[in-house]
Design a protein around this motif. Structure first.
Motif, PDB file in Angstrom:
ATOM      1  N   GLY A 255      -5.205   0.888   2.284  1.00 37.71           N
ATOM      2  CA  GLY A 255      -4.540   0.276   3.413  1.00 37.71           C
ATOM      3  C   GLY A 255      -4.952   0.949   4.710  1.00 37.71           C
TER       4      GLY A 255
ATOM      5  N   THR B 168      -3.784   7.999  -3.889  1.00 35.69           N
ATOM      6  CA  THR B 168      -3.306   6.662  -4.173  1.00 35.69           C
ATOM      7  C   THR B 168      -4.088   6.098  -5.357  1.00 35.69           C
ATOM      8  OG1 THR B 168      -2.853   4.465  -3.239  1.00 35.69           O
ATOM      9  CG2 THR B 168      -4.915   5.528  -2.594  1.00 35.69           C
TER      10      THR B 168
ATOM     11  N   ASP C 125       2.525   0.191   5.152  1.00 35.54           N
ATOM     12  CA  ASP C 125       2.140  -1.210   5.247  1.00 35.54           C
ATOM     13  C   ASP C 125       2.692  -1.823   6.519  1.00 35.54           C
ATOM     14  OD1 ASP C 125       1.050  -3.735   4.311  1.00 35.54           O
ATOM     15  OD2 ASP C 125       1.261  -2.919   2.285  1.00 35.54           O
TER      16      ASP C 125
ATOM     17  N   ASN D 234      -4.337   2.669  -5.177  1.00 29.64           N
ATOM     18  CA  ASN D 234      -4.730   1.406  -4.553  1.00 29.64           C
ATOM     19  C   ASN D 234      -6.253   1.316  -4.507  1.00 29.64           C
ATOM     20  OD1 ASN D 234      -2.075   1.709  -2.141  1.00 29.64           O
ATOM     21  ND2 ASN D 234      -2.112   0.381  -3.917  1.00 29.64           N
TER      22      ASN D 234
ATOM     23  N   THR E 180      -2.781   3.919   5.631  1.00 29.77           N
ATOM     24  CA  THR E 180      -3.061   5.107   4.822  1.00 29.77           C
ATOM     25  C   THR E 180      -4.241   5.875   5.409  1.00 29.77           C
ATOM     26  OG1 THR E 180      -2.206   4.116   2.779  1.00 29.77           O
ATOM     27  CG2 THR E 180      -3.775   5.919   2.535  1.00 29.77           C
TER      28      THR E 180
ATOM     29  N   HIS F 249       0.841  -1.191   0.000  1.00 27.48           N
ATOM     30  CA  HIS F 249       0.000   0.000   0.000  1.00 27.48           C
ATOM     31  C   HIS F 249       0.880   1.247   0.000  1.00 27.48           C
ATOM     32  CE1 HIS F 249      -2.969  -2.934   1.708  1.00 27.48           C
ATOM     33  NE2 HIS F 249      -3.746  -2.295   0.865  1.00 27.48           N
TER      34      HIS F 249
END
Length: 273
Positions: free
Chosen positions: A125, A119, A160, A121, A128, A107
């Motif tokens: 995460g 992000t 992470d 992603n 985050t 992440h």
């Protein structure tokens, strides 16, 4: 020569210790007296502007003629958010870091110039989300790579599990460490910034804009990342809770952050001098 600008670190310097993390009345009053004398009070932090705004409000620091150093020196901005100086990541580096993150299924987030945490992603995460809450920063997930790539970014963070970052940190430093500033800010946060992004370089840029000499600058801090601004300032004041290296570099050691060390330093070096 009198001191006309004070650069003050935030966490464990201006603020009391966790869990309160607040400005003391003594610190607020001393800052107000310094501002009344025409002294610039510049809050300096690894946080983006969004994460500094509440403390600016509490200290009543406002307007286009007051300044902040944020994102660990990647940005110098006015209290209203106008950008004065930058040491931002280039788009190619950001894309390479995104590919690195995707390859290793890590992440990540990138802090944009406007404090937005960005992000690509699809699944956010937990770390985050935690950082965005602490920074009080907007969080935006980009599905369109072109829109994402068009932004200007201050710093890139892998967010992470610490065990995963332990595994990939050596490779990241090998690939980017010689051309960028790579630092493990927290167990769950591994950051990459422009090689010149530090509080000292940012302070020098701001002093040049304001036509201030080194002797007119005072820096107050407690941690290793405050040492560059000590080097840029004519006078350095270390907090009583500062790490040994900061105390050794300082001209004056004040009280700790839980006993209004910032106020004591302002009185000693400016208000009662």
């Amino acid at each position: 020569m009198s001191i006309n600008l004070v650069a003050i670190d935030i966490d464990n310097t201006l603020l009391t210790s966790a869990p309160e993390r607040k400005l003391t009345p003594a610190n607020i009053t001393a800052i107000q007296h310094a501002l009344d004398l025409g002294v610039k009070i510049v809050l300096c932090s690894a946080r983006p502007l969004a994460g500094v705004k509440r403390y600016l409000d509490q200290a009543q620091i406002s307007g286009d003629d007051q300044y902040v150093i944020v994102d660990n020196g990647a940005l110098v901005q006015t209290a209203t958010g106008q950008t004065i100086a930058t040491h931002l990541l280039d788009s190619q580096t950001v894309q390479e870091l995104v590919r690195f993150s995707q390859t290793h299924q890590l992440h990540y987030n990138v802090i944009a110039e406007d404090s937005t945490m960005c992000t690509t992603n699809a699944r956010l995460g937990a770390y985050t989300v935690q950082l965005a809450a602490k920074y009080q920063a907007p969080l935006q997930v980009f599905a369109n790579q072109e829109d994402f790539a068009s932004l200007r970014f201050a710093k890139f963070g892998l967010t992470d599990d610490p065990e995963l970052l332990d595994r990939f940190e050596p490779e990241l430093k090998q690939r980017f460490g010689s051309t960028h500033y790579v630092v493990r800010s927290r167990p769950f946060l591994l950051e990459v910034m422009h090689k010149d992004a530090n509080k000292g370089t940012a302070l020098e840029s701001l002093a040049e804009k304001l036509a201030l000499q080194k002797d007119e600058l005072l820096a107050i801090g407690d941690e290793q990342n405050d040492l560059p601004m000590f080097a840029a300032a004519g006078t350095g004041a270390a907090m009583g809770n500062a790490v040994p290296a900061v105390k050794e570099a300082a001209d004056y050691v004040t009280a700790d952050n839980d006993h209004s060390g910032v106020a004591q330093a302002l009185h000693k070096l400016i208000l009662d001098a």
